[in-house]
Design a protein around this motif. Structure first.
Motif, PDB file in Angstrom:
ATOM      1  N   MET A 258      -7.871  50.848  10.738  1.00  0.00           N
ATOM      2  CA  MET A 258      -8.645  49.938  11.567  1.00  0.00           C
ATOM      3  C   MET A 258      -9.500  49.015  10.714  1.00  0.00           C
ATOM      4  SD  MET A 258      -9.491  49.297  14.806  1.00  0.00           S
ATOM      5  CE  MET A 258     -10.828  48.919  15.884  1.00  0.00           C
ATOM      6  N   ALA A 259     -10.165  49.551   9.718  1.00  0.00           N
ATOM      7  CA  ALA A 259     -11.067  48.742   8.902  1.00  0.00           C
ATOM      8  C   ALA A 259     -10.295  47.655   8.158  1.00  0.00           C
ATOM      9  CB  ALA A 259     -11.834  49.620   7.931  1.00  0.00           C
ATOM     10  N   LYS A 260      -9.126  48.003   7.644  1.00  0.00           N
ATOM     11  CA  LYS A 260      -8.332  47.006   6.917  1.00  0.00           C
ATOM     12  C   LYS A 260      -7.891  45.892   7.855  1.00  0.00           C
ATOM     13  CE  LYS A 260      -6.778  49.879   3.182  1.00  0.00           C
ATOM     14  NZ  LYS A 260      -5.712  50.241   2.298  1.00  0.00           N
ATOM     15  N   ASP A 261      -7.582  46.274   9.077  1.00  0.00           N
ATOM     16  CA  ASP A 261      -7.173  45.298  10.085  1.00  0.00           C
ATOM     17  C   ASP A 261      -8.317  44.313  10.360  1.00  0.00           C
ATOM     18  OD1 ASP A 261      -5.432  44.171  11.990  1.00  0.00           O
ATOM     19  OD2 ASP A 261      -6.442  45.282  13.587  1.00  0.00           O
ATOM     20  N   GLN A 262      -9.530  44.833  10.479  1.00  0.00           N
ATOM     21  CA  GLN A 262     -10.693  43.983  10.739  1.00  0.00           C
ATOM     22  C   GLN A 262     -11.012  43.096   9.541  1.00  0.00           C
ATOM     23  OE1 GLN A 262     -12.355  43.559  13.658  1.00  0.00           O
ATOM     24  NE2 GLN A 262     -10.744  44.844  14.504  1.00  0.00           N
ATOM     25  N   LYS A 263     -10.855  43.642   8.342  1.00  0.00           N
ATOM     26  CA  LYS A 263     -11.106  42.854   7.133  1.00  0.00           C
ATOM     27  C   LYS A 263     -10.102  41.705   7.030  1.00  0.00           C
ATOM     28  CE  LYS A 263     -13.174  46.517   4.407  1.00  0.00           C
ATOM     29  NZ  LYS A 263     -13.023  47.394   3.243  1.00  0.00           N
ATOM     30  N   ALA A 264      -8.856  41.999   7.363  1.00  0.00           N
ATOM     31  CA  ALA A 264      -7.826  40.959   7.347  1.00  0.00           C
ATOM     32  C   ALA A 264      -8.126  39.890   8.389  1.00  0.00           C
ATOM     33  CB  ALA A 264      -6.458  41.578   7.596  1.00  0.00           C
ATOM     34  N   LYS A 265      -8.590  40.321   9.544  1.00  0.00           N
ATOM     35  CA  LYS A 265      -8.934  39.375  10.600  1.00  0.00           C
ATOM     36  C   LYS A 265     -10.088  38.473  10.156  1.00  0.00           C
ATOM     37  CE  LYS A 265      -9.536  39.341  15.584  1.00  0.00           C
ATOM     38  NZ  LYS A 265      -9.659  40.152  16.789  1.00  0.00           N
ATOM     39  N   ALA A 266     -11.047  39.058   9.449  1.00  0.00           N
ATOM     40  CA  ALA A 266     -12.184  38.274   8.946  1.00  0.00           C
ATOM     41  C   ALA A 266     -11.712  37.224   7.953  1.00  0.00           C
ATOM     42  CB  ALA A 266     -13.210  39.201   8.292  1.00  0.00           C
ATOM     43  N   LYS A 267     -10.843  37.617   7.044  1.00  0.00           N
ATOM     44  CA  LYS A 267     -10.309  36.676   6.049  1.00  0.00           C
ATOM     45  C   LYS A 267      -9.528  35.559   6.738  1.00  0.00           C
ATOM     46  CE  LYS A 267     -11.498  38.349   2.025  1.00  0.00           C
ATOM     47  NZ  LYS A 267     -12.396  37.639   1.163  1.00  0.00           N
ATOM     48  N   MET A 268      -8.769  35.925   7.765  1.00  0.00           N
ATOM     49  CA  MET A 268      -7.981  34.934   8.494  1.00  0.00           C
ATOM     50  C   MET A 268      -8.891  33.935   9.201  1.00  0.00           C
ATOM     51  SD  MET A 268      -4.941  34.023   9.211  1.00  0.00           S
ATOM     52  CE  MET A 268      -3.585  35.006   9.744  1.00  0.00           C
ATOM     53  N   GLU A 269      -9.957  34.435   9.836  1.00  0.00           N
ATOM     54  CA  GLU A 269     -10.900  33.539  10.511  1.00  0.00           C
ATOM     55  C   GLU A 269     -11.558  32.595   9.507  1.00  0.00           C
ATOM     56  OE1 GLU A 269     -13.555  36.223  12.551  1.00  0.00           O
ATOM     57  OE2 GLU A 269     -12.624  35.767  14.469  1.00  0.00           O
ATOM     58  N   GLN A 270     -11.919  33.131   8.341  1.00  0.00           N
ATOM     59  CA  GLN A 270     -12.557  32.301   7.326  1.00  0.00           C
ATOM     60  C   GLN A 270     -11.606  31.199   6.854  1.00  0.00           C
ATOM     61  OE1 GLN A 270     -13.514  35.505   4.667  1.00  0.00           O
ATOM     62  NE2 GLN A 270     -15.686  35.393   5.155  1.00  0.00           N
ATOM     63  N   ALA A 271     -10.369  31.566   6.579  1.00  0.00           N
ATOM     64  CA  ALA A 271      -9.392  30.590   6.097  1.00  0.00           C
ATOM     65  C   ALA A 271      -9.084  29.541   7.162  1.00  0.00           C
ATOM     66  CB  ALA A 271      -8.112  31.303   5.675  1.00  0.00           C
ATOM     67  N   LYS A 272      -8.910  29.994   8.390  1.00  0.00           N
ATOM     68  CA  LYS A 272      -8.618  29.074   9.496  1.00  0.00           C
ATOM     69  C   LYS A 272      -9.789  28.115   9.710  1.00  0.00           C
ATOM     70  CE  LYS A 272      -7.363  29.598  14.318  1.00  0.00           C
ATOM     71  NZ  LYS A 272      -7.133  30.596  15.361  1.00  0.00           N
ATOM     72  N   GLY A 273     -10.999  28.648   9.630  1.00  0.00           N
ATOM     73  CA  GLY A 273     -12.192  27.827   9.794  1.00  0.00           C
ATOM     74  C   GLY A 273     -12.313  26.785   8.699  1.00  0.00           C
ATOM     75  N   LYS A 274     -12.022  27.196   7.473  1.00  0.00           N
ATOM     76  CA  LYS A 274     -12.099  26.266   6.338  1.00  0.00           C
ATOM     77  C   LYS A 274     -11.081  25.142   6.511  1.00  0.00           C
ATOM     78  CE  LYS A 274     -13.645  25.017   2.331  1.00  0.00           C
ATOM     79  NZ  LYS A 274     -14.961  24.411   2.227  1.00  0.00           N
ATOM     80  N   ALA A 275      -9.890  25.506   6.964  1.00  0.00           N
ATOM     81  CA  ALA A 275      -8.851  24.496   7.182  1.00  0.00           C
ATOM     82  C   ALA A 275      -9.272  23.508   8.269  1.00  0.00           C
ATOM     83  CB  ALA A 275      -7.535  25.170   7.568  1.00  0.00           C
ATOM     84  N   LYS A 276      -9.842  24.020   9.363  1.00  0.00           N
ATOM     85  CA  LYS A 276     -10.304  23.137  10.444  1.00  0.00           C
ATOM     86  C   LYS A 276     -11.418  22.219   9.957  1.00  0.00           C
ATOM     87  CE  LYS A 276      -9.520  25.451  14.836  1.00  0.00           C
ATOM     88  NZ  LYS A 276     -10.173  26.067  16.003  1.00  0.00           N
ATOM     89  N   GLU A 277     -12.345  22.796   9.201  1.00  0.00           N
ATOM     90  CA  GLU A 277     -13.454  21.987   8.697  1.00  0.00           C
ATOM     91  C   GLU A 277     -12.941  20.877   7.787  1.00  0.00           C
ATOM     92  OE1 GLU A 277     -17.650  22.358   6.243  1.00  0.00           O
ATOM     93  OE2 GLU A 277     -16.352  24.102   6.378  1.00  0.00           O
ATOM     94  N   THR A 278     -12.038  21.215   6.896  1.00  0.00           N
ATOM     95  CA  THR A 278     -11.469  20.234   5.977  1.00  0.00           C
ATOM     96  C   THR A 278     -10.713  19.143   6.734  1.00  0.00           C
ATOM     97  OG1 THR A 278     -11.293  21.919   4.262  1.00  0.00           O
ATOM     98  CG2 THR A 278      -9.965  19.950   3.976  1.00  0.00           C
ATOM     99  N   ALA A 279      -9.914  19.543   7.706  1.00  0.00           N
ATOM    100  CA  ALA A 279      -9.162  18.567   8.505  1.00  0.00           C
ATOM    101  C   ALA A 279     -10.120  17.669   9.289  1.00  0.00           C
ATOM    102  CB  ALA A 279      -8.218  19.287   9.459  1.00  0.00           C
TER     103      ALA A 279
END
Length: 57
Positions: free
Chosen positions: A1-22
């Motif tokens: 479960m914890a690894k799943d949440q950590k992966a989700k956090a990384k995904m949100e961060q990356a997606k957010g960075k991409a949106k901000e850059t765009a």
């Protein structure tokens, strides 16, 4: 479960960075703000998981 949440956090961060850059590239303030918000959610999730890890050990 914890690894799943950590992966989700990384995904949100990356997606957010991409949106901000765009958003900045096209001059869209709303998209830039959404990106920052998503990054913040990812940061918060990651901090929560790190705190959980500290108390597990």
């Amino acid at each position: 479960m914890a690894k799943d949440q950590k992966a989700k956090a990384k995904m949100e961060q990356a997606k957010g960075k991409a949106k901000e850059t765009a958003g900045r590239a096209v001059g869209n303030e709303r998209l830039t703000a959404e990106g920052r918000t998503e990054q913040a959610k990812g940061d918060a999730r990651q901090a929560k998981e790190k705190t959980k890890d500290v108390f597990r050990h």
